[in-house]
Write an enzyme that holds these catalytic residues in place. Structure first.
Site, PDB file in Angstrom:
ATOM      1  N   CYS A   1       0.832  -1.117   0.019  1.00  0.00           N
ATOM      2  CA  CYS A   1      -0.244   0.143  -0.026  1.00  0.00           C
ATOM      3  C   CYS A   1       0.993   1.187   0.087  1.00  0.00           C
ATOM      4  O   CYS A   1       1.898   1.133  -0.679  1.00  0.00           O
ATOM      5  CB  CYS A   1      -1.083  -0.045   1.314  1.00  0.00           C
ATOM      6  SG  CYS A   1      -0.160  -0.013   2.813  1.00  0.00           S
ATOM      7  N   TYR A   2       0.582   2.354   0.603  1.00  0.00           N
ATOM      8  CA  TYR A   2       1.257   3.535   0.533  1.00  0.00           C
ATOM      9  C   TYR A   2       2.696   3.311   1.423  1.00  0.00           C
ATOM     10  O   TYR A   2       3.700   3.593   1.029  1.00  0.00           O
ATOM     11  CB  TYR A   2       0.600   5.011   0.854  1.00  0.00           C
ATOM     12  CG  TYR A   2       1.544   6.009   0.459  1.00  0.00           C
ATOM     13  CD1 TYR A   2       1.772   6.296  -0.547  1.00  0.00           C
ATOM     14  CD2 TYR A   2       1.606   6.865   1.959  1.00  0.00           C
ATOM     15  CE1 TYR A   2       2.865   7.431  -0.739  1.00  0.00           C
ATOM     16  CE2 TYR A   2       2.327   8.117   1.559  1.00  0.00           C
ATOM     17  CZ  TYR A   2       2.967   8.324   0.404  1.00  0.00           C
ATOM     18  OH  TYR A   2       3.678   9.449   0.232  1.00  0.00           O
TER      19      TYR A   2
END
Length: 386
Positions: free
Chosen positions: A116-117
């Site tokens: 994810c980020y």
């Protein structure tokens, strides 16, 4: 339980893969990139549009609107409230649909990792849901931020060390086609999804700047060139359409040897006709449902592209080419007619500009000759490096 295959898993055995949580650590990302592991990007599409790993598949945990709602809740009510809202939004049939997408991708490529980020809540949540379905895959420690940071380091290091030969020549010399016939090469225009001139736009958008840089870094890393070998690139300006060549790489290109391809005006006119007229018209026909839509889009593409260089052409030359171009666009029965304005544009605009630029680079020329002879010369260069 479906788990990470041993062939890839073994890359991360030296205290870099947490056996319980299955986390791929940051200090093994170079090896990870070389492994061509399947990547599932769990970020929302709006995040991916700002920069991503080109080969990753975007199967978001939260779509754009869901992410926006949860972000507002986080700011107003805190982390726990945001988590609770996320659990509520992505539940039931919605959760099962997203899990199915992940599992289908993993079943095709068991050597899969999630990110994810920042490599935190979203990827650990997805990992946990998958584990409950009997599927275990690792997540990237630090997520996209860590991947991006490592790719920037790779880009700087490999650009500095790379031995580069540029392929130059007047417009229409089929430099990109020659590049594709070589082994150790990177096609910057392909990565940029742009042909590198006022007429170089493709029918699909260009990547974000970060995505462009990430792909270059990956290709430089994966070339696996033996010591002494060269990387062939096309001689480019500092930008290709809307994206800029990374500074370190562009500086290296500016001191690299230059192979100049020499072809006559007939050859070059035909190349431009194929690449900028026939090819683009073919792409537009695939994109649009009716011939009328295709012709309108094609007319707009050519005339708008010409207008982009109106000031540099000068009023008289711009008007002359516009009249010829419009006459061709009014008659689609014979695309060969486009050769007339192409030849004038090459001889009266592109050639003088290129001739001026090549004088500034004359000391760096290491080859000058035809396409055919260049391929033999380049093959000798590559064979000596083996």
């Amino acid at each position: 339980m479906l788990c990470y295959p041993k062939t890839i898993y073994s890359l991360f055995m030296t205290n870099t893969l947490n056996h319980k949580d299955q986390i791929i650590s940051r200090n093994q990302l170079d090896i990870f990139f070389r492994s061509n592991t399947n990547l599932i990007d769990l970020r929302a599409p709006v995040e991916v549009a700002r920069g991503g790993i080109p080969e990753a598949i975007n199967y978001p945990l939260l779509n754009n609107e869901e992410r926006h709602q949860i972000g507002i809740t986080y700011k107003e009510s805190g982390k726990r409230a945001a988590i609770n809202l996320g659990e509520k939004i992505v539940s039931g049939a919605v959760r099962e649909h997203r899990l199915d997408s992940w599992i289908q991708s993993i079943s095709k490529r068991p050597d899969t990792a999630l990110f994810c980020y920042r490599g935190g809540l979203r990827s650990s949540t997805a990992q946990s849901w998958l584990r409950k379905k009997g599927v275990c895959v690792p997540r990237i420690d630090g997520g996209y931020k860590a991947l991006r940071a490592q790719l920037i380091r790779i880009l700087h290091t490999t650009s500095t060390k790379a031995k580069i030969i540029l392929i130059g020549g007047r417009t229409g010399s089929a430099k990109t086609h020659l590049l594709g016939k070589l082994v150790n090469q990177i096609d910057l225009e392909k990565i940029a999804n742009h042909r590198g001139s006022a007429f170089g736009r493709r029918m699909t958008p260009q990547p974000a700047q970060a995505t462009f840089e990430n792909q270059i870094a990956l290709e430089l890393l994966r070339l696996g060139s033996p010591p002494g070998s060269f990387v062939f690139l096309e001689d480019e300006g500092s930008s290709i359409g809307s994206v800029a060549i990374p500074t370190t790489l562009y500086k290296k290109m500016g001191i690299s040897g230059l192979a100049v391809i020499e072809e006559d005006i007939n050859y070059r006119t035909q190349t431009i006709l194929e690449d900028y007229v026939i090819s683009n018209l073919r792409e537009l026909r695939f994109k649009h449902q009716t011939e009328a839509e295709t012709e309108a889009a094609f007319r707009s593409f050519l005339l708008d592209s010409l207008d982009r260089i109106k000031k540099r052409l000068g009023g008289a030359l711009h008007k002359k080419i516009t009249i010829l171009m419009q006459a061709c666009l009014n008659d689609y029965s014979d695309l060969i007619k486009h050769q007339e304005w192409i030849r004038i544009l090459l001889e009266e605009y592109y050639d003088p500009m290129y001739d001026y630029q090549i004088k500034q680079k004359s000391a760096r020329i290491i080859y000058q000759g035809s396409s055919h002879d260049f391929l033999q010369w380049a093959a000798n260069i590559e064979s000596r490096a083996e």
